[in-house]
Motif scaffolding. Structure first.
Motif, short mmCIF file in Angstrom:
data_model
loop_
_atom_site.label_atom_id
_atom_site.label_comp_id
_atom_site.label_asym_id
_atom_site.label_seq_id
_atom_site.Cartn_x
_atom_site.Cartn_y
_atom_site.Cartn_z
N MET B 95 0.84 -1.21 0.00
CA MET B 95 0.00 0.00 0.00
C MET B 95 0.87 1.25 0.00
N ARG B 96 1.94 1.22 0.77
CA ARG B 96 2.84 2.36 0.83
C ARG B 96 3.48 2.59 -0.54
N ASP B 99 0.89 4.07 -2.83
CA ASP B 99 0.65 5.48 -2.52
C ASP B 99 1.77 6.37 -3.01
N GLU B 100 3.00 5.87 -2.92
CA GLU B 100 4.15 6.68 -3.32
C GLU B 100 4.34 6.66 -4.83
N LEU B 102 5.28 4.15 -6.57
CA LEU B 102 6.45 3.33 -6.90
C LEU B 102 6.06 1.97 -7.47
N GLU B 348 -6.25 -0.22 5.96
CA GLU B 348 -6.46 1.20 5.73
C GLU B 348 -6.17 1.99 7.01
N ALA B 351 -2.47 2.09 7.64
CA ALA B 351 -1.77 2.96 6.69
C ALA B 351 -1.83 4.41 7.17
#
Lengths: 423, 367
Positions: B95-96, B99-100, B102, B348, B351
């Motif tokens: 998830m990170r 979000d980034e 990547l 969620e 996060a």
């Protein structure tokens, strides 16, 4: 006699002034020298100095908000964060427009993550809003305030908007405030609540623990270095291998070995219980605390202390000691007044090496440090590799760098850096 | 002379032709990133070996970097030189990364294989598709093991907070995730209210206060191998770790350790594709991804390690352990007998709150 009356410059054989000719020759030499070190210089610049400078810059850099939400930042400038109410429709329309563009470029969640460091919960606000905003028609779908509030009620929270406003400038001191257990409050910097303060504790602990490790390295290393320097070279070489042996063993292996030795069901405790020195239900706690960290790190860093000490002690002429004794000094006086002062440069060099290395250690404290033996570098590693809050990691690293340079400066003032020798 | 030259040419062409035909737009190298150890070898046997058999010209490179994949991917992305094709990551990291920006977004229904009965991939994975960039492989759980010879058999996760009945040290992971939830659950908060409670400052204090009651008896771990070792040494009497680690301590090393499945915390591990790969590498990675996450491959992996396959359709296909010959289904965290009372991890929520709570948790630890 006409030669002596000539006041013009001295000329070289080819008629040019000697000064210029000499400068040219020297310049050529300098360029040649520079060319020789150019590869190294370039290498250091590209792989060391530039990345460090880039990392340091991250501690104040904050372009992401104004670049991703340009309209919102402008519209929000007039909003009064003290009003206790969310901004009006104009700001929400600007946000809808920014959000649509950002979501199409998949940039909205990055801003969300950035702001989430300052105000937990914003990340999901941006993630949810971006999903909806992709389908919006900015011209006809307004008003957007209700739409945002439908996505999540927190879009109406003044606190969220204050965070966006506070972090809209391109440069921020927010990371440094976080690194000092502070935050940007309504009227400038303020302390974080006590249950969130951690960095000051860790900075001070790191310095104290590193000093303790350096001290124990000096105490353990000095006699070893002395013996090494005074033995005949064949036995000295054998001993030297024993000193160097830990160097050739993996750091993780050595750290795990200390676990086996020090834990409550470990070798030392078992032996003590067997000898009857310690009761079975009162085994010593020697690991997962500061003691364990100091022991394991002293062991790992000891060679860095012994080697400079040894090479300095080797240069001390033994006849000085004999001379002192023949003049009537006791063993202690001749050591303390004659030998020790000559070995101080070795202690200085070893201490600087060990102290600086131990400040940056994080694997060993992580494995044997428990809760009280953790260093600031553990948090830096966490922010680099896990939370991805590189700005905060950079701020913490910058502070650590400044502290180390400050200590180095103080050392230079007190002991003198000329007084440090590696051999 | 002429003829032999021609035949040599023909032979060369014939040798090259199938490769060029099959892999025309696909890269001949595939770099996979995983965790190393038994887990990576289970992936190699279940996914990579059969895939290599189908694609003889391919070279597969393993990189054991999953533990620092998030940071490394970001660094690679900033340097504009991503050398990885598929990365094995836990769900929260995926998830990170998503979000980034990547990680590549994946169209689960179009890019992945459907179940043998025709159920679409997104229905087959169901609620486990927690992120647009994530293809789950396994369900693992963080749960407790205890020494069968040193303490009575505990029947509830709250045994960790009961120092009277179960004296001795326990090991817990050095992070707020799971520990905060278990603390609240054992402090009498209903399972459905855990995250609501944890969203308030009072809830956080409540959880930390509960953990405070055992703080002096806890050994904190950061690597999954620590708890099995601590249990084997008798250094702790119970401790949390990944269920696969406990399985190998119990079934492969015959340690006197029992499993406590109560309130086990489900988590997911799966593939993430780095964003912005060149077309040929992306095509290769997509082709492998589709193959490696189909129903049979996920079921095959359970032959080598005791983690549950992420597809519903794989569950009936789970067989026996490839070397030990024991039935694997009862060792799966997802087995109905083990999953009676599970803790459902809210991705969620974490996060949003992970960094904040981690700060508070570490401050509490350092006190």
């Amino acid at each position: 006699m006409s030669d002596t009356t000539n006041s013009g410059p001295v000329l070289a054989a080819d008629g040019t002034p000697l000064k210029r000719s000499l400068a040219r020759a020297l310049r050529m030499q300098k360029i040649r020298a520079l060319m020789l070190i150019a590869p190294l210089l370039l290498f250091v610049l590209l792989t060391f100095i530039l990345p460090i400078a880039d990392m340091l810059f991250r501690s104040v850099e904050n372009q992401i908000v104004s670049e991703t939400l340009p309209r919102t930042v402008v519209a929000l400038a007039d909003w009064d964060s003290e009003s206790g109410e969310a901004p009006d429709e104009e700001v929400f329309t600007a946000l809808a427009e920014d959000m649509k563009i950002a979501a199409e470029a998949k940039l909205h969640t990055r801003v969300g993550s950035r702001l989430n460091y300052e105000n937990p919960g914003i990340s999901s606000l941006f993630r949810k809003a971006g999903r909806k905003a992709k389908k919006w028609d900015i011209e006809n779908d307004g008003p957007f305030k209700e739409k945002f509030l439908d996505i999540h009620k927190n879009w109406g929270s003044p606190d969220v908007w204050r965070t966006i406003q506070v972090y809209s400038p391109k440069l921020t001191n927010g990371y440094f405030l976080n690194a000092a257990d502070m935050k940007k409050g309504a009227d400038g910097a303020e302390w974080r609540p006590e249950n969130e303060q951690i960095y000051w504790t860790l900075f001070i602990r790191t310095l104290i623990m590193s000093l303790a490790i350096t001290t124990s390295c000096i105490i353990l290393g000095y006699p070893v270095a002395w013996i090494l320097a005074n033995l005949p070279s064949r036995s000295a070489n054998l001993l030297m291998i024993l000193v160097l042996l830990p160097f050739w063993t993996s750091l993780l292996v050595r750290t795990s070995a200390w676990k086996v030795m020090l834990q409550q069901q470990g070798v030392i405790n078992e032996t003590l219980v067997w000898l009857g020195l310690v009761a079975d239900d009162a085994r010593l706690v020697m690991i997962n605390n500061q003691f364990g960290t100091i022991v394991a790190m002293t062991h790992i860093l000891l060679p860095f202390m012994i080697l400079p000490m040894y090479s300095v002690m080797q240069t001390i002429n033994p006849t000085y000691l004999r001379a002192a004794k023949s003049l009537g000094a006791t063993n202690w006086t001749s050591f303390w007044r004659v030998y020790f002062p000559q070995s101080v440069p070795g202690i200085g060099a070893g201490s600087i090496l060990v102290f600086i290395l131990s400040i940056g250690y994080y694997i060993t404290p992580e494995l044997v440090g428990g809760t009280k033996g953790v260093f600031i570098s553990n948090r830096i590693a966490f922010h680099i590799s896990s939370s991805l809050n590189w700005g905060l990691a950079a701020a913490l690293g910058t502070i650590l760098l400044v502290v180390v340079l400050g200590l180095y400066w103080a050392y230079d003032k007190i002991v003198g850096i000329d007084n440090v020798k590696l051999g | 002379m002429k003829f032999s030259k021609f035949s040599a040419l023909a032979a060369t062409t014939a040798l090259c032709a199938p490769m060029a035909y099959a892999d025309g737009h696909m890269s001949n190298e595939l770099t996979l990133v995983s965790w190393g150890g038994a887990y990576q070898s289970s992936q190699h046997k279940a996914y990579v070996e059969p895939y290599l058999a189908m694609n003889p010209g391919l070279k597969v490179i393993w990189d054991e970097s999953s533990a620092e994949a998030v940071a490394k991917l970001r660094a690679m992305n900033e340097a504009g030189n991503v050398t990885w094709d598929l990365v094995d990551a836990v769900a929260s990291d995926s998830m990170r990364l998503c979000d980034e920006g990547l990680a590549e977004e994946i169209d689960h229904d179009n890019d992945l294989a459907a179940a043998p009965d025709g159920t679409s991939a997104s229905d087959d994975f169901g609620a486990l598709l927690v992120s647009d960039c994530f293809v789950p492989q396994i369900v693992y759980s963080t749960t407790f093991g205890y020494r069968t010879d040193l303490i009575d058999k505990p029947d509830s996760v709250c045994a960790i907070f009961d120092l009277d009945k179960y004296p001795g040290k326990r090991s817990l992971q050095k992070r707020p995730i799971d520990n905060m939830e278990w603390a609240l659950y054992c402090d009498g908060v209903a399972k459905d209210d855990i995250y609501d409670t944890l969203s308030t400052p009072e809830g956080v204090d409540k959880a930390l206060a509960k953990l405070d009651t055992i703080k002096d008896s806890v050994v904190w771990w950061s690597a999954g191998a620590e708890t099995p070792q601590l249990l084997a040494d008798g250094e702790v009497v119970m401790g949390s770790t990944y269920n696969g680690r406990l399985f190998s301590a119990i079934a492969e090393q015959n340690q006197p350790i029992g499993m406590l499945w109560d309130m086990q915390s489900f988590d997911l591990d799966g593939w993430v594709m780095p964003a912005g790969l060149p077309e040929d590498r992306k095509a290769r990675a997509m082709d492998f991804l589709k193959f490696a996450t189909d129903t049979q491959r996920l079921a095959d992996q359970a032959k080598y390690i005791s983690y549950g396959p992420a597809r519903a359709s794989s569950a009936p296909l789970v067989g026996k352990h490839a070397e030990l010959g024991i039935d694997m289904a009862p060792h799966m965290p997802t087995d109905p007998a083990n999953a009676g009372n599970v803790h459902v991890y809210d991705y969620e929520w974490w996060a949003d709150n992970r960094d904040d709570l981690d700060g508070k948790f570490q401050a509490w630890l350092a006190k």
